[in-house]
Design an enzyme around this catalytic site. Sequence first.
Site, PDB file in Angstrom:
ATOM      1  CD  GLN A 163      -3.103   0.712   2.166  1.00 59.42           C
ATOM      2  OE1 GLN A 163      -3.993  -0.048   1.833  1.00 59.42           O
ATOM      3  NE2 GLN A 163      -3.042   1.252   3.371  1.00 59.42           N
ATOM      4  CD  GLU A 205      -2.284   7.245   2.641  1.00 58.50           C
ATOM      5  OE1 GLU A 205      -1.073   6.919   2.657  1.00 58.50           O
ATOM      6  OE2 GLU A 205      -3.130   6.768   3.409  1.00 58.50           O
ATOM      7  CG  ASP A 312      -3.364   0.724  10.541  1.00 56.78           C
ATOM      8  OD1 ASP A 312      -4.232   1.071  11.372  1.00 56.78           O
ATOM      9  OD2 ASP A 312      -3.419   1.054   9.345  1.00 56.78           O
ATOM     10  CE  LYS A 337      -4.287   4.400   9.697  1.00 52.39           C
ATOM     11  NZ  LYS A 337      -4.665   3.332   8.736  1.00 52.39           N
ATOM     12  NE  ARG A 366      -7.622   5.423   8.440  1.00 56.32           N
ATOM     13  CZ  ARG A 366      -8.454   4.492   8.925  1.00 56.32           C
ATOM     14  NH1 ARG A 366      -9.043   4.679  10.107  1.00 56.32           N
ATOM     15  NH2 ARG A 366      -8.685   3.379   8.261  1.00 56.32           N
ATOM     16  CB  SER A 367      -6.606   6.798   2.253  1.00 53.83           C
ATOM     17  OG  SER A 367      -7.799   6.147   2.633  1.00 53.83           O
TER      18      SER A 367
END
Length: 428
Positions: A163, A205, A312, A337, A366-367
């Site tokens: 990712q 991102e 995560d 997060k 976050r994205s």
Amino acid sequence: MSAIVDVIAREIIDSRGNPTIEADVLLESGVLGRASVPSGASVGTREAVELRDGDAQRYYGKGVLKAVESVNGEISETIMGLDAMEQCFIDKTLIELDGSENKSRLGANAILAVSLAVAKAAAEESGLPLYRYLGGINAKWLPVPMMNLVNGGVHANNRLDMQEFMIIPLGLPNLREAVRCGAEVFSTLRTLLNKRNLPTTVGDEGGFAPSFARNEEALALIVQAIDEAGYQPGSEVAIGVDCASSEFFREGKYHLDVDGLGLTSAQFVDYLATWVEKYPIISIEDGMSEQDWEGWGLLTERLGKTVQLVGDDVFVTNTRILKEGISRNIANSILIKINQIGTLTETLNAIEMAKCAGYTAIVSHRSGETEDTTIADIAVATNALQIKTGSLSRSDRLAKYNQLLRIEEDLGEMAQYAGRSAFYQLKP
């Protein structure tokens, strides 16, 4: 004068063009606190629940009018008249009002927007910047940024399984130079991609999203970009990888489609260990699936003394799950997060628990982001020492870097840059 006299929520748009919620908290003095909430694409199954409308005729079901109604109705009625300085009490009240285990009734997005807006209003009422209000006189450490250079997985429309491929400027003297380093490496990488006739479009991102033939090609090109930008790979600029492996863990195996591989947990540990030997990788996030705790144990045993292993999806900023992970020696770091757990107080508790156990805590975006910069202040307030907030493009990402630069300026001679000491759980 710090009594809450009004709470108002509205639907706004995030960086992916999806609706999210923003809340205003107004105090008796006339002071206003405003906060908006991010949203993730790669979501852990045990995250607090983001309340969406589900109306296919409106934003394809992603509207947040139900969450807005939660704030403007029950939440507003409940916290009206409370003292904004009592953050813990207000957050506890919101959790109890929701009544569910995962904040699914009122929505974690609704609760978080109010929780953060309360903190911002209280800071404004106190005449303090948010980082100082939350962290006190010891809030002076600027975090090392983990800068996303190449996007893959669910964050980009390309073939990469992993990712995120990130650079970590840990050998620079201060945050300002670290940001400059990141911008220069990012620019150099753009040039290298152009020379290869690869696209320089960016993902969610802000990192580039080319389609490489193999996952490892991203690492090799990033090392080249670091070197050609005039920095030393490893000593000045290290590399971090977010595997987001839950996204490609199926039927007990890790399926790396671009590499044509289907690996067992042990084989995937070997795969990652080979990367660590070849490249200056100091951090691996979600190296194992959130369902594969046995694999996490193998990974931690193999690499846990020399590589930051970040949980995560496996921890989802939840102290109950983190406590279990610590007891089972899973990972050595947690990604923080704020919308995974849903209140400021619970976020701060997770950071504190991690640090007490010798784990590092990385405050993260976050994205799907907004222009809200709260996470920059939280990173400094808690001396978290690391922050992950995207690439050196897209204003929703740069807003956080710019806020950190302002904080560094505000701190003046008191400012300290964490550098390599941010990775205190690793052996030299």
